[in-house]
Motif scaffolding. Structure first.
Motif, PDB file in Angstrom:
ATOM      1  N   LEU A  48      -3.828   9.750   2.102  1.00 15.18           N
ATOM      2  CA  LEU A  48      -3.606   9.649   3.551  1.00 15.18           C
ATOM      3  C   LEU A  48      -3.245   8.210   3.895  1.00 15.18           C
ATOM      4  CD1 LEU A  48      -6.564  11.534   3.196  1.00 15.18           C
ATOM      5  CD2 LEU A  48      -5.644  12.187   5.411  1.00 15.18           C
ATOM      6  N   ASP A  49      -1.993   8.012   4.361  1.00 18.35           N
ATOM      7  CA  ASP A  49      -1.501   6.666   4.654  1.00 18.35           C
ATOM      8  C   ASP A  49      -1.659   6.387   6.153  1.00 18.35           C
ATOM      9  OD1 ASP A  49      -0.233   4.222   4.759  1.00 18.35           O
ATOM     10  OD2 ASP A  49       1.571   4.868   3.696  1.00 18.35           O
ATOM     11  N   GLU A  50      -2.669   5.629   6.504  1.00 18.60           N
ATOM     12  CA  GLU A  50      -2.970   5.290   7.908  1.00 18.60           C
ATOM     13  C   GLU A  50      -3.021   6.518   8.824  1.00 18.60           C
ATOM     14  OE1 GLU A  50      -1.292   1.756   9.668  1.00 18.60           O
ATOM     15  OE2 GLU A  50      -0.445   1.165   7.746  1.00 18.60           O
ATOM     16  N   PRO A  51      -3.812   7.522   8.453  1.00 11.28           N
ATOM     17  CA  PRO A  51      -3.846   8.734   9.292  1.00 11.28           C
ATOM     18  C   PRO A  51      -4.418   8.452  10.677  1.00 11.28           C
ATOM     19  CG  PRO A  51      -5.664   8.772   7.730  1.00 11.28           C
ATOM     20  CD  PRO A  51      -4.790   7.604   7.348  1.00 11.28           C
ATOM     21  N   LYS A  56       0.825  -1.223   0.000  1.00 11.83           N
ATOM     22  CA  LYS A  56       0.000   0.000   0.000  1.00 11.83           C
ATOM     23  C   LYS A  56       0.856   1.270   0.000  1.00 11.83           C
ATOM     24  CE  LYS A  56      -1.821  -1.265   3.920  1.00 11.83           C
ATOM     25  NZ  LYS A  56      -1.135  -2.564   4.136  1.00 11.83           N
ATOM     26  N   SER A  57       1.787   1.342   0.948  1.00 13.63           N
ATOM     27  CA  SER A  57       2.599   2.565   1.038  1.00 13.63           C
ATOM     28  C   SER A  57       3.461   2.732  -0.211  1.00 13.63           C
ATOM     29  CB  SER A  57       3.484   2.534   2.284  1.00 13.63           C
ATOM     30  OG  SER A  57       2.681   2.503   3.448  1.00 13.63           O
ATOM     31  N   THR A  58       3.942   1.615  -0.745  1.00 10.91           N
ATOM     32  CA  THR A  58       4.734   1.686  -1.980  1.00 10.91           C
ATOM     33  C   THR A  58       3.898   2.293  -3.104  1.00 10.91           C
ATOM     34  OG1 THR A  58       5.919  -0.301  -1.291  1.00 10.91           O
ATOM     35  CG2 THR A  58       6.092   0.315  -3.613  1.00 10.91           C
ATOM     36  N   SER A 108       7.834  -2.706   5.941  1.00 13.67           N
ATOM     37  CA  SER A 108       6.589  -1.941   5.968  1.00 13.67           C
ATOM     38  C   SER A 108       6.281  -1.581   7.421  1.00 13.67           C
ATOM     39  CB  SER A 108       5.451  -2.764   5.365  1.00 13.67           C
ATOM     40  OG  SER A 108       4.985  -3.718   6.299  1.00 13.67           O
ATOM     41  N   GLY A 109       5.414  -0.560   7.606  1.00  9.84           N
ATOM     42  CA  GLY A 109       5.131  -0.050   8.943  1.00  9.84           C
ATOM     43  C   GLY A 109       4.685  -1.128   9.914  1.00  9.84           C
ATOM     44  N   GLY A 110       3.736  -1.950   9.505  1.00 11.86           N
ATOM     45  CA  GLY A 110       3.205  -2.978  10.393  1.00 11.86           C
ATOM     46  C   GLY A 110       4.259  -4.037  10.721  1.00 11.86           C
TER      47      GLY A 110
HETATM   48 MG    MG Z   1       2.357   1.078   4.940  1.00 10.73          MG
END
Ligand code: MG
Ligand code: ATP
Length: 512
Positions: A174-177, A48-50, A412-414
């Motif tokens: 908006l990435d996981e706001p 997703k973020s990519t 990735s963040g998670g």
């Molecule tokens: Mg991400």
């Protein structure tokens, strides 16, 4: 999936992005529409973020095409995307903490009153009028003279949104706001996003919370292993259907929980007081105990002393009062001495406290154990042992990575959050202090982390769980203590059947 570019809006067709041997985006297609909120969901590491970095010009795709209003574009930097009306509301704001919100709003794009040679005078009244007009238009209440460092995180998000609107953005990413927001702040953000939608902005919104998707979005796209696998209008699908697409049918359920009776007292906090920099009381008179085999939850409206309490316990903030672990006083010990005594800590802020971003994945996952056998042997580092331990720990939580020697920033963040959890639980602590342990983690990751917390409890550990997810607190905690205004206003047993009481105590305290 090959579609013709839509006449209006941003559209990606068959995007591809490869990092080393990782195909982060294999075949991504997505389209935004003016006046529509498009949710993007998928497991940790799905890509997703990519995808958002490609749409926003931070990185260039290795294949596929991007169109704006039907015209093919090739963004080489975020400025290109901005000129096409596409902007991203960053998680790590490019905000100067010492400047006011107004100064931050116009930073780098100041309206100029007059220029004389290399000198120019900033037209502050115009800046304020512009900012206020946009804030009014989208329904944001902003004190422009507030220092950014003192502003709550959702207000910083609002300023960021206004900054992008001021620069002419019509598509906002908006990435996981909501991952960093308390529930009331989420409500305010959603109200604002709905206003933006009404005014014709196109929104791309990433979240791990299906409830948020159902409440807010008009359409939803599910991505899995770098591909778009499902797209639907939200009105025409169910939350269950979306979840099933996210995990490809492999939803792990947590077994029904029979909490054991807590045993002897392990951690004891008596009359804890702490002051903040401005000398007012931050925490007053906090007394709590946690038994072996017990999970004590801390509920409260964000900013009521939760972080300060955790900082006192791990030794990052001076305090008075007595904290003991197994009868041993901790007060004089620094953070690493407390760790050696068996206190493990999962920070809510993993980027700044939980991880060393430039260090490798394996270094991060064994940090804290690197001076002990078998990693260290007579002062020598046993790399093979280190690699094996790192691998086992990462496997325990199914952390997705390419090579253990890659920088942890490539996760990735998670997956970063899972790594911190895996490391802390692996050191066999006696007490686990877990602050927002599942922030940014996907459905199966949450189930796995909850199971590990329960296993730790069943093995005789004591857990202090601080979470803004009431569901999480209730599912795991033996008792819930409610914190308000820096003090514990009460403790509730059998929290699952006393939810309204917990809610009332949280609010009473906040009103007091
Ligand atoms: Mg991400
Ligand atoms: N700069 C990079 N170098 C190497 N691999 C990367 C890099 N950036 C991302 N990746 C990898 O690409 C994959 C997709 O990552 P991405 O951050 O897009 O996932 P995500 O869907 O946003 O996950 P999360 O929900 O955890 O935020 C992951 O396997 C990640 O490790």
């Amino acid at each position: 999936m090959r579609a013709l570019p839509s006449p209006a809006g941003l559209q990606a067709v068959g995007l591809r992005k490869i990092y080393g041997s990782v195909v982060a985006n294999r075949n991504m297609s997505i389209a935004t529409q003016a006046g529509s909120i498009h949710a993007v969901v998928g497991e940790n590491g799905a890509g997703k973020s990519t995808l958002m970095r490609l749409l926003q010009g931070v990185e260039r795709p290795d294949g596929g095409e991007i169109f704006v209003d039907g015209v093919r574009v090739d963004f080489t930097n975020p400025g290109d995307a901005l000129r096409h009306g596409i902007g991203m509301v960053h998680q790590e704001f490019m905000i100067a903490p010492d400047l006011s919100l107004l100064e931050n709003l116009v930073l780098g794009e100041e309206p100029v009153k007059r220029s004389w040679g290399p000198l120019s005078w900033i037209d502050w009244p115009t800046a304020r009028t512009q900012g206020q007009a946009l804030a009014d238009q989208i329904g944001a209440l902003i004190d422009w003279d507030q220092r950014a460092a003192n502003a709550p995180v959702h207000i910083l998000q609002f300023v960021e949104i206004i900054r992008l609107l001021r620069r002419g953005c019509r598509t906002l990413i908006l990435d996981e706001p909501t991952a960093v927001l308390a529930p009331v702040q989420v409500d305010e953000l959603f109200a604002l996003l709905r206003n933006l939608r009404t005014q014709g902005t196109a929104l791309l919104f990433i979240s791990h919370k299906i409830g948020e998707v159902m409440a807010l979005a008009d359409e939803v796209t599910v991505i899995r292993q770098g591909e778009t696998v499902f797209h639907s209008s939200v009105a025409e699908c169910t939350a269950d259907e979306i979840s099933r697409h996210i995990v490809n049918g492999e939803l792990h359920h947590v077994a029904n929980d029979e909490a054991p009776q807590p045993q002897s007292e392990l951690l004891s906090i008596a009359s804890l007081n702490a002051r903040s920099v401005n000398r007012s009381h931050t925490l007053h008179n906090i007394s709590l105990t946690i038994g072996s085999g017990e999970i004590l939850g801390i509920a409260g409206v964000a900013g009521n002393g939760q972080n300060e309490l955790v900082e006192c316990l791990v030794g990052l903030r001076p305090s008075s009062g007595l904290v003991t672990l197994n009868g041993i006083a901790l007060s004089a010990l620094n953070p690493s001495q407390r760790r050696r005594h068996g206190i493990a800590y999962i920070s809510a802020d993993r980027r700044h406290e939980g991880l060393s971003m430039q260090a490798s994945i394996e270094t991060n996952v064994v940090a804290g154990s690197h001076r002990t056998s078998p990693i260290s042997h007579g002062g020598w580092l046993n790399r093979a042992a280190m690699r094996k331990i790192a691998k086992d720990r990462l496997q325990a939580l199914d952390v997705k990575y390419d090579r253990p020697s890659d920088p942890v920033s490539t996760l990735s963040g998670g997956n970063q959050q899972k790594l911190v959890f895996a490391r802390e639980i692996a050191t066999s602590p006696q007490v686990l202090i877990a602050s927002q342990p599942t922030r940014g983690v996907d459905l199966n990751g949450i189930a796995a982390i909850h199971q590990l917390i329960r296993d730790f409890r069943d093995g005789g550990g004591a857990v202090l769980l601080i979470s803004e997810e009431l569901d999480e607190l209730i599912a795991l905690s033996t008792r819930v203590a409610v914190i308000a205004d820096g003090t514990i206003v009460g403790t509730v047993k059998a929290p699952a059947s006393n939810l309204p009481l917990i809610g009332r105590m949280m609010l009473q305290g906040a009103a007091a």
